[in-house]
Design an enzyme around this catalytic site. Structure first.
Site, PDB file in Angstrom:
ATOM      1  N   HIS A   7       0.835  -1.210   0.000  1.00 33.09           N
ATOM      2  CA  HIS A   7       0.000   0.000   0.000  1.00 33.09           C
ATOM      3  C   HIS A   7       0.860   1.245   0.000  1.00 33.09           C
ATOM      4  O   HIS A   7       2.046   1.207   0.331  1.00 33.09           O
ATOM      5  CB  HIS A   7      -0.982   0.030   1.183  1.00 33.09           C
ATOM      6  CG  HIS A   7      -0.330   0.000   2.538  1.00 33.09           C
ATOM      7  ND1 HIS A   7       0.000  -1.165   3.186  1.00 33.09           N
ATOM      8  CD2 HIS A   7       0.059   1.003   3.372  1.00 33.09           C
ATOM      9  CE1 HIS A   7       0.549  -0.888   4.360  1.00 33.09           C
ATOM     10  NE2 HIS A   7       0.609   0.423   4.495  1.00 33.09           N
ATOM     11  N   HIS A  79       3.758   7.187   3.621  1.00 32.25           N
ATOM     12  CA  HIS A  79       4.738   6.118   3.443  1.00 32.25           C
ATOM     13  C   HIS A  79       4.327   5.160   2.327  1.00 32.25           C
ATOM     14  O   HIS A  79       3.182   5.145   1.890  1.00 32.25           O
ATOM     15  CB  HIS A  79       4.977   5.333   4.745  1.00 32.25           C
ATOM     16  CG  HIS A  79       3.790   4.563   5.271  1.00 32.25           C
ATOM     17  ND1 HIS A  79       2.906   5.083   6.180  1.00 32.25           N
ATOM     18  CD2 HIS A  79       3.354   3.302   5.022  1.00 32.25           C
ATOM     19  CE1 HIS A  79       1.986   4.176   6.473  1.00 32.25           C
ATOM     20  NE2 HIS A  79       2.226   3.083   5.772  1.00 32.25           N
ATOM     21  N   GLU A 130       7.748   1.390   4.859  1.00 32.21           N
ATOM     22  CA  GLU A 130       7.279   0.340   5.750  1.00 32.21           C
ATOM     23  C   GLU A 130       7.542  -0.993   5.074  1.00 32.21           C
ATOM     24  O   GLU A 130       7.322  -1.130   3.865  1.00 32.21           O
ATOM     25  CB  GLU A 130       5.767   0.510   5.992  1.00 32.21           C
ATOM     26  CG  GLU A 130       5.145  -0.563   6.871  1.00 32.21           C
ATOM     27  CD  GLU A 130       3.639  -0.368   7.089  1.00 32.21           C
ATOM     28  OE1 GLU A 130       2.995   0.329   6.283  1.00 32.21           O
ATOM     29  OE2 GLU A 130       3.118  -0.921   8.071  1.00 32.21           O
TER      30      GLU A 130
HETATM   31 CO    CO Z   1       1.239   1.262   6.222  1.00 28.23          CO
END
Ligand code: CO
Length: 140
Positions: A7, A79, A130
């Site tokens: 994502h 992120h 991430e």
């Molecule tokens: Co995330």
């Protein structure tokens, strides 16, 4: 080492307005909102075939994205999350190469119940990265 993009997370000042905007303007498929009190966020997923955008607004006191929203009042990209098969191995490899893992350096449980860690944005061109451990079959 990294796999698919899981994502891309975008902080927004008003989640319901943003969800409606992405749906109505872009024709995107947008999930129901979920509140994740332990992560201090309320989120929706904007789905597409090869990944998802996560829109998030701060929830509750001390939300980890409250400061970000102060600096970017209209919202902004927060992120990118990449999938990895083995997060402990990924961390060890990255730290050996000098990358900094945020927080106490440990692996945490992320918003999707999987193990995650965050890499220092200064090590990756100003972008917070991430890493999320995704087992085969969960990946999309
Ligand atoms: Co995330």
């Amino acid at each position: 080492m990294i796999g698919n993009i899981n994502h891309i997370a975008i902080v927004v000042p008003d989640l319901d307005a943003a969800a409606a905007h992405w749906r109505d303007m872009l024709g995107a498929e947008v999930s129901q909102a979920q509140t994740l009190p332990e992560h201090g966020v309320r989120i929706v997923f904007v789905r597409s075939a090869n990944g998802q955008v996560e829109l998030m607004e701060p929830f509750g006191e001390g939300s980890p994205i409250a400061e970000f929203l102060k600096r970017h009042p209209d919202g902004g990209m927060h992120h990118i999350c990449y999938e990895v098969a083995n997060i402990d191995q990924a961390r060890a490899t990255l730290e050996a190469k000098g990358a900094r893992v945020l927080g106490d350096g440990g692996v945490k449980t992320g918003a999707h119940g999987n193990s995650v860690l965050f890499l220092h944005p200064k090590d990756f061109n100003g972008t917070l990265i991430e890493l999320e451990q995704v087992t085969e079959g969960e990946a999309h």
